[in-house]
Design a protein around this motif. Structure first.
Motif, PDB file in Angstrom:
ATOM      1  N   LYS A  42      -4.830 -12.522 -13.866  1.00  0.00           N
ATOM      2  CA  LYS A  42      -6.263 -12.514 -13.597  1.00  0.00           C
ATOM      3  C   LYS A  42      -6.578 -11.812 -12.276  1.00  0.00           C
ATOM      4  N   TYR A  43      -5.666 -11.928 -11.308  1.00  0.00           N
ATOM      5  CA  TYR A  43      -5.882 -11.240 -10.032  1.00  0.00           C
ATOM      6  C   TYR A  43      -5.930  -9.724 -10.259  1.00  0.00           C
ATOM      7  N   LYS A  44      -4.962  -9.215 -11.030  1.00  0.00           N
ATOM      8  CA  LYS A  44      -4.906  -7.766 -11.302  1.00  0.00           C
ATOM      9  C   LYS A  44      -6.188  -7.302 -11.976  1.00  0.00           C
ATOM     10  N   GLU A  45      -6.685  -8.125 -12.886  1.00  0.00           N
ATOM     11  CA  GLU A  45      -7.859  -7.775 -13.668  1.00  0.00           C
ATOM     12  C   GLU A  45      -9.143  -7.837 -12.833  1.00  0.00           C
ATOM     13  N   LEU A  46      -9.298  -8.888 -12.029  1.00  0.00           N
ATOM     14  CA  LEU A  46     -10.582  -9.157 -11.367  1.00  0.00           C
ATOM     15  C   LEU A  46     -10.646  -8.835  -9.878  1.00  0.00           C
ATOM     16  N   LYS A  47      -9.511  -8.727  -9.222  1.00  0.00           N
ATOM     17  CA  LYS A  47      -9.460  -8.476  -7.772  1.00  0.00           C
ATOM     18  C   LYS A  47     -10.479  -9.335  -6.984  1.00  0.00           C
ATOM     19  N   PRO A  48     -10.325 -10.673  -7.047  1.00  0.00           N
ATOM     20  CA  PRO A  48     -11.271 -11.527  -6.302  1.00  0.00           C
ATOM     21  C   PRO A  48     -11.090 -11.350  -4.788  1.00  0.00           C
ATOM     22  N   ASP A  49     -12.103 -11.761  -4.028  1.00  0.00           N
ATOM     23  CA  ASP A  49     -12.050 -11.651  -2.561  1.00  0.00           C
ATOM     24  C   ASP A  49     -11.076 -12.663  -1.966  1.00  0.00           C
ATOM     25  N   LYS A  67       3.545 -14.253  -3.828  1.00  0.00           N
ATOM     26  CA  LYS A  67       4.384 -13.071  -3.571  1.00  0.00           C
ATOM     27  C   LYS A  67       4.068 -11.946  -4.553  1.00  0.00           C
ATOM     28  N   GLU A  68       3.861 -12.296  -5.832  1.00  0.00           N
ATOM     29  CA  GLU A  68       3.515 -11.289  -6.846  1.00  0.00           C
ATOM     30  C   GLU A  68       2.163 -10.644  -6.548  1.00  0.00           C
ATOM     31  N   ILE A  69       1.182 -11.477  -6.196  1.00  0.00           N
ATOM     32  CA  ILE A  69      -0.159 -10.965  -5.883  1.00  0.00           C
ATOM     33  C   ILE A  69      -0.096 -10.044  -4.667  1.00  0.00           C
ATOM     34  N   LYS A  70       0.702 -10.418  -3.674  1.00  0.00           N
ATOM     35  CA  LYS A  70       0.848  -9.589  -2.474  1.00  0.00           C
ATOM     36  C   LYS A  70       1.494  -8.234  -2.787  1.00  0.00           C
ATOM     37  N   LYS A  71       2.378  -8.204  -3.822  1.00  0.00           N
ATOM     38  CA  LYS A  71       2.974  -6.926  -4.239  1.00  0.00           C
ATOM     39  C   LYS A  71       1.902  -6.017  -4.835  1.00  0.00           C
ATOM     40  N   VAL A  72       1.017  -6.617  -5.626  1.00  0.00           N
ATOM     41  CA  VAL A  72      -0.065  -5.879  -6.288  1.00  0.00           C
ATOM     42  C   VAL A  72      -1.096  -5.428  -5.261  1.00  0.00           C
ATOM     43  N   ASP A  73      -1.431  -6.323  -4.335  1.00  0.00           N
ATOM     44  CA  ASP A  73      -2.466  -6.066  -3.333  1.00  0.00           C
ATOM     45  C   ASP A  73      -2.040  -6.676  -2.002  1.00  0.00           C
ATOM     46  N   PRO A  74      -1.443  -5.871  -1.125  1.00  0.00           N
ATOM     47  CA  PRO A  74      -0.964  -6.388   0.168  1.00  0.00           C
ATOM     48  C   PRO A  74      -2.061  -7.022   1.029  1.00  0.00           C
ATOM     49  N   SER A  75      -3.321  -6.662   0.767  1.00  0.00           N
ATOM     50  CA  SER A  75      -4.414  -7.221   1.576  1.00  0.00           C
ATOM     51  C   SER A  75      -5.048  -8.458   0.925  1.00  0.00           C
ATOM     52  N   ALA A  76      -4.451  -8.971  -0.156  1.00  0.00           N
ATOM     53  CA  ALA A  76      -4.992 -10.149  -0.852  1.00  0.00           C
ATOM     54  C   ALA A  76      -5.112 -11.337   0.107  1.00  0.00           C
ATOM     55  N   LYS A  77      -6.191 -12.085  -0.053  1.00  0.00           N
ATOM     56  CA  LYS A  77      -6.404 -13.290   0.765  1.00  0.00           C
ATOM     57  C   LYS A  77      -6.161 -14.501  -0.124  1.00  0.00           C
TER      58      LYS A  77
END
Length: 120
Positions: A42-49, A67-77
């Motif tokens: 869902k993170y990959k699909e929606l890129k929430p703030d 860790k997976e989300i951080k690989k997809v988006d290093p700036s993920a909060k």
């Protein structure tokens, strides 16, 4: 602009509690996930703030999902949430890139403080 938030917790009532706190305070809940694997998709699909992430979940735990989300988006909060105040887990989560750590049971003001701080 309203912050878009995804809530990840295997307990439906916990998701409901967090959603209630967020909705009452003007945040938009764009997605909910019951485990880490769902959260990553869902993170990959929606890129929430921002993501609130439980640690102990089936399929993939919160730290692995972080860790997976951080690989997809290093700036993920990502804010970690857990009933277990175990120091090692808090340290793992922060080292993996979590912005903050909220301990259950939640205090609404603590949740909002952590979210506002993380969103900067």
């Amino acid at each position: 602009m309203t912050a878009r938030i995804m809530i990840v917790d295997d307990a439906a009532f916990m998701r409901m509690m967090i959603k209630d706190i967020l909705s009452k305070n003007g945040f938009e809940v764009v997605a909910e996930a019951a485990d880490g694997a769902q959260a990553v998709e869902k993170y990959k699909e929606l890129k929430p703030d921002l993501v609130t992430m439980d640690i102990t979940m089936p399929e993939m735990d919160g730290i692995a999902a972080l860790k997976e989300i951080k690989k997809v988006d290093p700036s993920a909060k990502v804010l970690m949430c857990s009933a277990m105040g175990q120091q090692a887990m808090v340290i793992d989560a922060i080292q993996a890139g979590a912005k903050d750590f909220i301990v259950k049971p939640f205090q609404a003001d603590r949740v909002l403080e952590a979210i506002n701080k993380s969103l900067g």
